[in-house]
Design an enzyme around this catalytic site. Structure first.
Site, mmCIF file in Angstrom:
data_model
loop_
_atom_site.group_PDB
_atom_site.id
_atom_site.type_symbol
_atom_site.label_atom_id
_atom_site.label_comp_id
_atom_site.label_asym_id
_atom_site.label_seq_id
_atom_site.Cartn_x
_atom_site.Cartn_y
_atom_site.Cartn_z
ATOM 1 N N HIS A 1 0.583 -1.420 -0.018
ATOM 2 C CA HIS A 1 -0.258 0.031 0.066
ATOM 3 C C HIS A 1 0.932 1.009 0.526
ATOM 4 O O HIS A 1 1.641 1.086 -0.631
ATOM 5 C CB HIS A 1 -0.499 -0.003 1.316
ATOM 6 N N HIS B 1 -2.357 -2.678 -10.916
ATOM 7 C CA HIS B 1 -3.623 -2.025 -9.640
ATOM 8 C C HIS B 1 -4.655 -2.899 -10.390
ATOM 9 O O HIS B 1 -4.877 -3.803 -11.524
ATOM 10 C CB HIS B 1 -4.079 -0.675 -10.790
ATOM 11 N N ASP C 1 2.377 4.834 -8.270
ATOM 12 C CA ASP C 1 2.696 4.226 -6.987
ATOM 13 C C ASP C 1 4.800 5.192 -7.761
ATOM 14 O O ASP C 1 6.056 5.182 -7.372
ATOM 15 C CB ASP C 1 3.719 2.653 -5.845
#
Length: 248
Positions: free
Chosen positions: A146, A185, A241
């Site tokens: 995360h 994702h 990210d």
């Protein structure tokens, strides 16, 4: 993140008026003006204290003294000031970096029901106080799948080294000898739409900071992975990210 998680949890002891365990389980559910105002006050406190506490945790790890929030700066400007000021009287964060961080904050706030958000809702459903609920979200955010994914991308790029090592790394990923961080994702099956904005923002940041050597490695990894049928078939496209690292 462990410091931030602990500090948020500790805040609950400072505000007993915000704790349903102490004030009654209908503290925030009466739907009257007093109940709503009480909840709003805790939200303002959490949002207001978050950058100061995060900057404090960062400076503690750097061995620096804590800095109180300065007056007259924006939310992100104050955060950057508290992290980076080394005692200069006239210090102000670079406006380009300030705007970039503002964009990154907005893109992460305007997102789906992710792990940390779900964790906060799950904890809050027991009518715990807001500070304990946010602390559980921080704990969830700490995980490498995360919020910790950003750090995982940096560690991956460091382990790869130079751009010429990228093809060898991708072959090891295919053989499941290495982990590819920052790609894929659970919701987006193509490129994360936020990545376009972050990449554009990164170009503005580079004009101020210059390019880190790892950026070239990241771009080489991005280009080769998007041309490789192995990753395209598996919907492994760069996510937010991966692009966040370019602005780190």
């Amino acid at each position: 993140m462990s410091i931030l998680t602990s500090v948020f949890a500790a805040l609950g002891s400072y505000y007993p008026e915000a704790n349903p365990s102490l004030q009654g389980q209908n503290l925030f559910t009466q739907k009257d003006l007093a109940s709503i105002q009480n909840m709003d006050k805790q939200i303002y406190r959490l949002i207001g204290k978050a950058p100061t506490l995060a900057a404090m945790a960062y400076r503690v790890r750097q061995g620096r003294h804590f800095i109180t929030p300065p007056p007259g700066l924006s939310y992100t400007g104050s955060f950057l000031y508290q992290m980076d000021c080394l005692g200069q009287q006239e210090y102000k964060p670079n406006p380009v970096l300030e705007r970039a961080l503002d964009i990154l904050f907005l893109l992460h706030a305007d997102h789906e029901l992710n792990a940390s958000t779900t964790t906060v809702l799950q904890a809050a459903s027991s009518l715990t106080d807001p500070y304990s609920a946010i602390a559980t979200g921080c704990a969830s955010l700490y995980g490498p799948l995360h919020g910790g994914a950003n750090e995982a991308v940096i560690r991956m790029l460091i382990s790869i080294g130079t751009p010429d090592k990228v093809p060898e790394f991708l072959e090891k990923v295919k053989r499941r000898e290495k982990m590819l961080s920052g790609f894929g994702h659970r919701v987006y099956k193509t490129t994360d739409p936020r990545s376009y904005i972050i990449r554009k923002t990164a170009d503005e940041v580079f004009k101020v900071t210059g390019k880190d050597p790892l950026v070239e490695t990241a771009m080489r990894l991005h280009d080769l992975a998007l041309k490789d049928e192995y990753f395209v078939k598996r919907n492994l496209y760069p996510n937010v990210d991966f692009w966040w690292v370019l602005n780190s």
